[in-house]
Design a protein around this motif. Structure first.
Motif, PDB file in Angstrom:
ATOM      1  N   TYR A  46       0.807  -1.222   0.000  1.00  0.00           N
ATOM      2  CA  TYR A  46       0.000   0.000   0.000  1.00  0.00           C
ATOM      3  C   TYR A  46       0.842   1.275   0.000  1.00  0.00           C
ATOM      4  O   TYR A  46       0.324   2.355   0.282  1.00  0.00           O
ATOM      5  N   ASP A  47       2.090   1.158  -0.342  1.00  0.00           N
ATOM      6  CA  ASP A  47       2.942   2.335  -0.518  1.00  0.00           C
ATOM      7  C   ASP A  47       2.473   3.073  -1.776  1.00  0.00           C
ATOM      8  O   ASP A  47       2.407   2.477  -2.854  1.00  0.00           O
ATOM      9  N   PRO A  48       2.131   4.366  -1.672  1.00  0.00           N
ATOM     10  CA  PRO A  48       1.647   5.103  -2.849  1.00  0.00           C
ATOM     11  C   PRO A  48       2.606   5.072  -4.029  1.00  0.00           C
ATOM     12  O   PRO A  48       2.175   5.153  -5.187  1.00  0.00           O
ATOM     13  N   ARG A  49       3.891   4.934  -3.757  1.00  0.00           N
ATOM     14  CA  ARG A  49       4.864   4.914  -4.848  1.00  0.00           C
ATOM     15  C   ARG A  49       4.652   3.730  -5.785  1.00  0.00           C
ATOM     16  O   ARG A  49       5.092   3.760  -6.937  1.00  0.00           O
ATOM     17  N   ASN A  50       3.969   2.717  -5.324  1.00  0.00           N
ATOM     18  CA  ASN A  50       3.681   1.560  -6.178  1.00  0.00           C
ATOM     19  C   ASN A  50       2.738   1.901  -7.324  1.00  0.00           C
ATOM     20  O   ASN A  50       2.604   1.111  -8.266  1.00  0.00           O
ATOM     21  N   SER A  51       2.076   3.056  -7.235  1.00  0.00           N
ATOM     22  CA  SER A  51       1.109   3.440  -8.260  1.00  0.00           C
ATOM     23  C   SER A  51       1.658   4.453  -9.258  1.00  0.00           C
ATOM     24  O   SER A  51       1.003   4.730 -10.264  1.00  0.00           O
ATOM     25  N   PHE A  52       2.825   5.017  -8.981  1.00  0.00           N
ATOM     26  CA  PHE A  52       3.419   6.005  -9.878  1.00  0.00           C
ATOM     27  C   PHE A  52       4.449   5.313 -10.767  1.00  0.00           C
ATOM     28  O   PHE A  52       5.437   4.767 -10.271  1.00  0.00           O
ATOM     29  N   LEU A  53       4.217   5.360 -12.081  1.00  0.00           N
ATOM     30  CA  LEU A  53       5.044   4.582 -12.999  1.00  0.00           C
ATOM     31  C   LEU A  53       6.511   4.970 -12.924  1.00  0.00           C
ATOM     32  O   LEU A  53       7.390   4.104 -13.026  1.00  0.00           O
ATOM     33  N   ASN A  54       6.808   6.257 -12.744  1.00  0.00           N
ATOM     34  CA  ASN A  54       8.212   6.662 -12.649  1.00  0.00           C
ATOM     35  C   ASN A  54       8.885   6.034 -11.433  1.00  0.00           C
ATOM     36  O   ASN A  54      10.046   5.598 -11.496  1.00  0.00           O
ATOM     37  N   ASP A  55       8.155   5.957 -10.320  1.00  0.00           N
ATOM     38  CA  ASP A  55       8.707   5.311  -9.126  1.00  0.00           C
ATOM     39  C   ASP A  55       8.841   3.804  -9.323  1.00  0.00           C
ATOM     40  O   ASP A  55       9.803   3.188  -8.851  1.00  0.00           O
ATOM     41  N   VAL A  56       7.881   3.212  -9.994  1.00  0.00           N
ATOM     42  CA  VAL A  56       7.938   1.772 -10.258  1.00  0.00           C
ATOM     43  C   VAL A  56       9.175   1.438 -11.088  1.00  0.00           C
ATOM     44  O   VAL A  56       9.897   0.472 -10.804  1.00  0.00           O
ATOM     45  N   ILE A  57       9.438   2.250 -12.102  1.00  0.00           N
ATOM     46  CA  ILE A  57      10.601   2.004 -12.962  1.00  0.00           C
ATOM     47  C   ILE A  57      11.899   2.167 -12.180  1.00  0.00           C
ATOM     48  O   ILE A  57      12.827   1.368 -12.321  1.00  0.00           O
ATOM     49  N   GLU A  58      11.967   3.186 -11.331  1.00  0.00           N
ATOM     50  CA  GLU A  58      13.189   3.442 -10.570  1.00  0.00           C
ATOM     51  C   GLU A  58      13.407   2.402  -9.473  1.00  0.00           C
ATOM     52  O   GLU A  58      14.525   1.911  -9.277  1.00  0.00           O
ATOM     53  N   LEU A 155      -5.231   5.099  -5.666  1.00  0.00           N
ATOM     54  CA  LEU A 155      -4.509   6.154  -4.953  1.00  0.00           C
ATOM     55  C   LEU A 155      -5.438   6.962  -4.057  1.00  0.00           C
ATOM     56  O   LEU A 155      -5.113   7.246  -2.902  1.00  0.00           O
ATOM     57  N   ARG A 156      -6.583   7.343  -4.603  1.00  0.00           N
ATOM     58  CA  ARG A 156      -7.544   8.120  -3.808  1.00  0.00           C
ATOM     59  C   ARG A 156      -7.944   7.370  -2.545  1.00  0.00           C
ATOM     60  O   ARG A 156      -7.925   7.928  -1.439  1.00  0.00           O
ATOM     61  N   ASN A 157      -8.302   6.103  -2.698  1.00  0.00           N
ATOM     62  CA  ASN A 157      -8.735   5.319  -1.541  1.00  0.00           C
ATOM     63  C   ASN A 157      -7.607   5.122  -0.538  1.00  0.00           C
ATOM     64  O   ASN A 157      -7.831   5.125   0.678  1.00  0.00           O
ATOM     65  N   LEU A 158      -6.390   4.962  -1.047  1.00  0.00           N
ATOM     66  CA  LEU A 158      -5.241   4.798  -0.160  1.00  0.00           C
ATOM     67  C   LEU A 158      -5.022   6.052   0.678  1.00  0.00           C
ATOM     68  O   LEU A 158      -4.837   5.970   1.901  1.00  0.00           O
ATOM     69  N   TYR A 159      -5.056   7.214   0.031  1.00  0.00           N
ATOM     70  CA  TYR A 159      -4.874   8.464   0.768  1.00  0.00           C
ATOM     71  C   TYR A 159      -6.023   8.696   1.754  1.00  0.00           C
ATOM     72  O   TYR A 159      -5.807   9.202   2.864  1.00  0.00           O
ATOM     73  N   MET A 160      -7.226   8.323   1.369  1.00  0.00           N
ATOM     74  CA  MET A 160      -8.364   8.484   2.273  1.00  0.00           C
ATOM     75  C   MET A 160      -8.214   7.584   3.497  1.00  0.00           C
ATOM     76  O   MET A 160      -8.475   8.000   4.627  1.00  0.00           O
ATOM     77  N   GLN A 161      -7.790   6.351   3.286  1.00  0.00           N
ATOM     78  CA  GLN A 161      -7.606   5.424   4.402  1.00  0.00           C
ATOM     79  C   GLN A 161      -6.528   5.915   5.365  1.00  0.00           C
ATOM     80  O   GLN A 161      -6.606   5.678   6.576  1.00  0.00           O
ATOM     81  N   ASP A 162      -5.530   6.613   4.816  1.00  0.00           N
ATOM     82  CA  ASP A 162      -4.444   7.139   5.645  1.00  0.00           C
ATOM     83  C   ASP A 162      -4.757   8.520   6.212  1.00  0.00           C
ATOM     84  O   ASP A 162      -3.922   9.103   6.910  1.00  0.00           O
ATOM     85  N   GLY A 163      -5.940   9.049   5.887  1.00  0.00           N
ATOM     86  CA  GLY A 163      -6.307  10.371   6.380  1.00  0.00           C
ATOM     87  C   GLY A 163      -5.551  11.503   5.721  1.00  0.00           C
ATOM     88  O   GLY A 163      -5.490  12.612   6.259  1.00  0.00           O
ATOM     89  N   LYS A 164      -5.005  11.268   4.537  1.00  0.00           N
ATOM     90  CA  LYS A 164      -4.268  12.304   3.807  1.00  0.00           C
ATOM     91  C   LYS A 164      -5.227  12.984   2.831  1.00  0.00           C
ATOM     92  O   LYS A 164      -5.157  12.812   1.616  1.00  0.00           O
TER      93      LYS A 164
END
Length: 238
Positions: A46-58, A155-164
């Motif tokens: 559930y790390d948000p970086r898992n959803s950003f393609l640039n982070d996934v590639i890096e 991503l939206r649901n992840l941030y909502m669950q984390d209160g962000k």
């Protein structure tokens, strides 16, 4: 995209000119998952970086949908018409062939799934009543819009669950403009975000839009009660 193209060229340089689809997939899997070490991030799913393609590639880590997007783009660069599959709970990839389709799971190293594998996964999600007839509907190819919406929803649901809430809001804004198929979800989620941010006028408007999307949503008693409370106490406009 240059990194994806460079990776595709590296794979392509190892292929004979007469390579068929099976050979291309084999080399794609070998380079991407064995040599380069891309894998599913099971330890921090559930790390948000898992959803950003640039982070996934890096980072060489991702979740089913982000690894599938990378896999599809590489496949296209190699001449394979891969498409995404909105499989319940776990995004997949497929390649249409003359006598059916090859279904692949990039989260688990690009493994190929047979009918029994698919039925087993469906039963894990829907229960023992799921069978091959269910597979026909869930193995349809996804449009680019469907894929984008699934990434945004994750991503939206992840941030909502984390209160962000501040991070969730811009994603929710985009979804209310493009999610024509499920507007109820988009309005209800953004209303909840505005509610948490104490943007009461905006929350009230979204909750009302949510109720108006269908007869089913009009029976949501919790939202109806919240609308009454907000209407009586509106004090902040966003």
């Amino acid at each position: 995209m240059s990194k994806i193209q460079a990776l595709a060229e590296e794979i392509n340089n190892r292929l004979p000119d007469t390579a068929n689809a099976a050979e291309i997939l084999q080399q794609l899997n070998h380079v991407l998952f064995i040599e380069k070490g891309y894998e599913g991030n099971s330890s921090s799913y559930y790390d948000p970086r898992n959803s950003f393609l640039n982070d996934v590639i890096e980072r060489k880590l991702g979740i089913p949908i982000s690894l599938s997007i990378l896999y599809i783009e590489l496949g296209h660069a190699l001449g394979l018409p891969l498409s995404g599959v909105q499989f319940p709970g776990h995004f997949l990839v497929k390649l249409e062939i003359s006598d059916g389709a090859i279904v692949l799971d990039p989260y688990f190293g690009g493994i190929s799934l047979n009918e029994e594998d698919i039925e087993e996964r469906l039963q894990e999600y829907y229960g023992p009543q799921a069978n091959k007839s269910h597979a026909q509907g869930v193995l349809a190819s996804s449009s680019n819009k469907d894929i984008i919406l699934r990434v945004l929803r994750n991503l939206r649901n992840l941030y909502m669950q984390d209160g962000k809430w501040e991070k969730a809001l811009p994603i929710a804004n985009v979804m209310t403009h493009i999610d024509n198929d499920e507007p109820a979800d988009a309005f209800k989620a953004r209303g909840a975000i505005y509610d948490q941010l104490e943007c009461h006028t905006s929350a009230l408007a979204d909750y009302q839009s949510y109720l108006n999307t269908s007869p089913q949503t009009q029976s949501d008693q919790f939202i109806r009660a919240r609308i009454i409370e907000l209407a009586a106490t509106v004090r902040k406009v966003c």
